[in-house]
Design a protein around this motif. Structure first.
Motif, PDB file in Angstrom:
ATOM      1  N   LEU A  51      25.614   3.147  10.875  1.00 46.31           N
ATOM      2  CA  LEU A  51      24.862   3.275  10.161  1.00 46.31           C
ATOM      3  C   LEU A  51      23.906   3.135  10.209  1.00 46.31           C
ATOM      4  N   ASN A  52      22.451   4.303   9.432  1.00 46.04           N
ATOM      5  CA  ASN A  52      20.943   4.436  10.344  1.00 46.04           C
ATOM      6  C   ASN A  52      20.749   3.812   8.240  1.00 46.04           C
ATOM      7  N   PHE A  53      19.892   2.771   8.279  1.00 46.43           N
ATOM      8  CA  PHE A  53      20.085   2.410   7.385  1.00 46.43           C
ATOM      9  C   PHE A  53      18.146   2.957   7.463  1.00 46.43           C
ATOM     10  N   ALA A  54      17.842   3.110   7.152  1.00 43.60           N
ATOM     11  CA  ALA A  54      16.315   3.942   8.266  1.00 43.60           C
ATOM     12  C   ALA A  54      16.160   5.318   6.473  1.00 43.60           C
ATOM     13  N   LEU A  55      16.063   4.219   5.058  1.00 45.36           N
ATOM     14  CA  LEU A  55      16.307   5.397   4.006  1.00 45.36           C
ATOM     15  C   LEU A  55      15.540   4.893   2.600  1.00 45.36           C
ATOM     16  N   SER A  56      15.567   6.205   1.938  1.00 41.28           N
ATOM     17  CA  SER A  56      14.427   5.206   0.689  1.00 41.28           C
ATOM     18  C   SER A  56      15.548   4.466   0.290  1.00 41.28           C
ATOM     19  N   SER A  57      14.561   3.897  -1.098  1.00 40.88           N
ATOM     20  CA  SER A  57      15.454   2.372  -1.531  1.00 40.88           C
ATOM     21  C   SER A  57      16.683   3.256  -2.278  1.00 40.88           C
ATOM     22  N   ALA A  58      16.210   3.968  -2.950  1.00 42.13           N
ATOM     23  CA  ALA A  58      17.415   5.175  -4.017  1.00 42.13           C
ATOM     24  C   ALA A  58      17.890   5.761  -3.529  1.00 42.13           C
ATOM     25  N   ASN A  77       1.305  -1.177   0.031  1.00 42.13           N
ATOM     26  CA  ASN A  77       0.282  -0.372   0.294  1.00 42.13           C
ATOM     27  C   ASN A  77       1.051   1.534   0.358  1.00 42.13           C
ATOM     28  N   TYR A  78       2.385   0.902   0.285  1.00 42.65           N
ATOM     29  CA  TYR A  78       2.363   2.321   0.342  1.00 42.65           C
ATOM     30  C   TYR A  78       4.072   1.872  -0.191  1.00 42.65           C
ATOM     31  N   ASP A  79       4.744   3.705  -0.537  1.00 43.67           N
ATOM     32  CA  ASP A  79       5.814   3.168  -1.590  1.00 43.67           C
ATOM     33  C   ASP A  79       6.756   4.325  -0.947  1.00 43.67           C
ATOM     34  N   PHE A  80       8.149   2.991  -0.608  1.00 42.34           N
ATOM     35  CA  PHE A  80       9.115   3.771   0.622  1.00 42.34           C
ATOM     36  C   PHE A  80      10.410   3.717  -0.914  1.00 42.34           C
ATOM     37  N   SER A  81       9.977   4.064  -1.929  1.00 43.37           N
ATOM     38  CA  SER A  81      11.149   4.012  -2.929  1.00 43.37           C
ATOM     39  C   SER A  81      12.145   5.274  -3.382  1.00 43.37           C
ATOM     40  N   THR A  82      11.560   6.464  -2.820  1.00 43.37           N
ATOM     41  CA  THR A  82      11.654   7.432  -2.575  1.00 43.37           C
ATOM     42  C   THR A  82      11.730   8.087  -1.536  1.00 43.37           C
ATOM     43  N   SER A  83      12.264   9.191  -1.340  1.00 44.41           N
ATOM     44  CA  SER A  83      12.038  10.714  -0.219  1.00 44.41           C
ATOM     45  C   SER A  83      12.449  12.072  -0.516  1.00 44.41           C
ATOM     46  N   SER A  84      11.242  12.165   0.403  1.00 40.44           N
ATOM     47  CA  SER A  84      11.559  13.678  -0.126  1.00 40.44           C
ATOM     48  C   SER A  84      12.274  14.836  -0.021  1.00 40.44           C
ATOM     49  N   PRO A  85      13.207  15.120  -0.998  1.00 44.86           N
ATOM     50  CA  PRO A  85      14.595  16.140  -0.384  1.00 44.86           C
ATOM     51  C   PRO A  85      14.697  16.600   1.500  1.00 44.86           C
ATOM     52  N   ARG A  86      15.849  16.773   2.008  1.00 45.20           N
ATOM     53  CA  ARG A  86      15.668  17.705   3.476  1.00 45.20           C
ATOM     54  C   ARG A  86      16.999  18.176   2.846  1.00 45.20           C
TER      55      ARG A  86
END
Ligand SMILES: Cc1ncc(COP(=O)(O)O)c(C=O)c1O
Length: 403
Positions: free
Chosen positions: A370-377, A4-13
């Protein structure tokens, strides 16, 4: 399971005030690193949270607000359903920060010169808070096993506890080593604490981020006696990437303990929290289950990517097996670098901003987090950068050996 949710990209910070990005120059001496240090996620906070916040803003008055009962009730229901612990409404107190709650506990349950147990390597505020209150740090380092995992060192703890030992700061699940403590392990700690009248401050902020088949066991759920000596810090700041709402809570079921805690809590004026956080938290607890399940699958994929990469360089770097949290604990001792050189390798050779292992205590020397809570990209960028740097490092050390 459908997605249901897409984690492939995230908003730039970049160019926002995100701490992870804004402090790069200060921490790493350059902005030219992908930041994978502070424990929040480069993953968008879910819409069902943001929508409730927007809805609240439709009312044009943002005055003082008590934490609505419904927020605590949603949290209590979540804790019971997800983690099997029962808290009552009167047990629950608002907090703007787990670390602040920990400081209240130190002040409430110990006096100057008393000893506070801390199990290193651990999230740095655990030992900083003890020292800043001029309490004595009783270090009970975790035991590093041959398979690279960690456990409690109960014999060490037994030999160090004395009548001045008043409080144990438990990190459960454990940041940075990624352990989800098992019942038998927690019970050993409980037995000692009961025997010596030691209060337990159990920081369970990472409790929702646990990978099957592991299951988080709240310390307070171990037994009735456990509940009576435990102050539990919980919240969904990590779970749904909403640390910026600055909200968590503290469960203190035992009356005398709660009175002591409240004396300090009221003195330093923890006040009521903020209206937007209240709306956000209630939405997260009520609607977050499916998002969280999908997030954990995504996070574990990221972990597996990192693991595969490390396995290509077994003599240089080993990734500690993970049971919970989104923090990869890299054993880099094989690289043969001093801590300063190791940090420089990650910044200048890999272009990555990690947390240095030694900042979690001396036992973290030779490690990096290393914090790996990142979008796939973003995760792909991180692993590509790390792979290139490790390949170059291996080539260079092979050449050095030949010369
Ligand atoms: C174990 C642990 N406790 C507490 C915190 C911080 O909580 P807060 O921002 O609510 O003080 C973190 C953040 O990384 C953490 O990892």
């Amino acid at each position: 399971m459908t997605n249901n949710y897409d984690f492939s990209t995230s908003s730039p910070r970049e160019n926002t005030n995100a701490e992870k990005y804004a402090l790069r120059e200060k921490l790493f001496g350059t902005n030219n690193v992908i930041p994978v240090w502070v424990a929040d996620m480069d993953i968008d906070t879910p819409d069902f949270v943001l929508e409730e916040v927007k809805k609240r803003l439709e009312h044009p008055i943002i005055g003082y607000e008590e934490v609505p009962k419904s927020v605590f009730l949603a949290q209590i229901e979540w804790m019971e359903r997800e983690h099997g612990v029962e808290f009552a409404l009167e047990d629950m107190l608002y907090s703007h920060s787990v670390v602040a709650s920990m400081n209240v506990a130190i002040e409430a349950f110990t006096q100057m010169g008393d000893k506070v147990i801390v199990q290193t390597p651990v999230y740095p505020p655990f030992f900083h808070s003890v020292k800043e209150h001029e309490r004595e740090l009783l270090k009970n380092p975790l035991k590093l096993m041959d398979d690279g995992t960690y456990t409690f060192d109960i014999e060490d703890l037994k030999s160090k506890i004395d009548e001045r030992t008043k409080l144990l700061l438990l990190c459960s699940p454990h940041n940075p080593v990624g352990r989800v403590w098992r019942r038998e392990e927690l019970e050993q700690i409980l037995e000692l604490c009961l025997e010596h009248n030691i209060v337990v401050f159990s920081d369970e902020i990472h409790s929702d981020l646990v990978y099957a088949p592991h299951a988080h066991i709240p310390f307070a759920s171990l037994s009735k006696a456990a509940k009576c000596i435990t102050v539990t810090a919980i919240g969904v700041g990590k779970t749904f990437n909403m640390a910026g709402f600055a909200m968590s809570s503290v469960a203190v079921p035992e009356r005398e303990l709660r009175e002591k805690f409240l004396k300090v809590y009221n003195r330093v004026h923890f006040a009521q929290g903020n209206v937007l956080s209240h709306a956000a938290f209630e939405a997260a607890y009520k609607e977050g289950k499916v998002w969280l399940e999908e997030l954990k699958i995504h996070l574990y994929k990221n972990f597996s990517m990192l693991d595969e990469l490390c396995k290509k360089f077994p003599h240089l770097i080993k990734l500690t097996p993970i049971e919970g949290t989104y923090l990869g604990w890299l054993d880099c001792r094989g690289m043969g670098l001093r801590d300063k050189e190791l940090r420089e390798f990650f910044v200048h050779e890999a272009g990555l901003g990690l947390s240095a292992g030694v900042s979690f205590g001396r036992e973290g020397s030779g490690f990096m987090r290393l914090n790996f809570a990142l979008s796939s990209a973003k995760m792909s960028q991180v692993t590509e950068k790390l792979q290139r740097a490790l390949q170059n490092y291996r080539k260079k050390s092979d050449r050095d050996k030949l010369e």
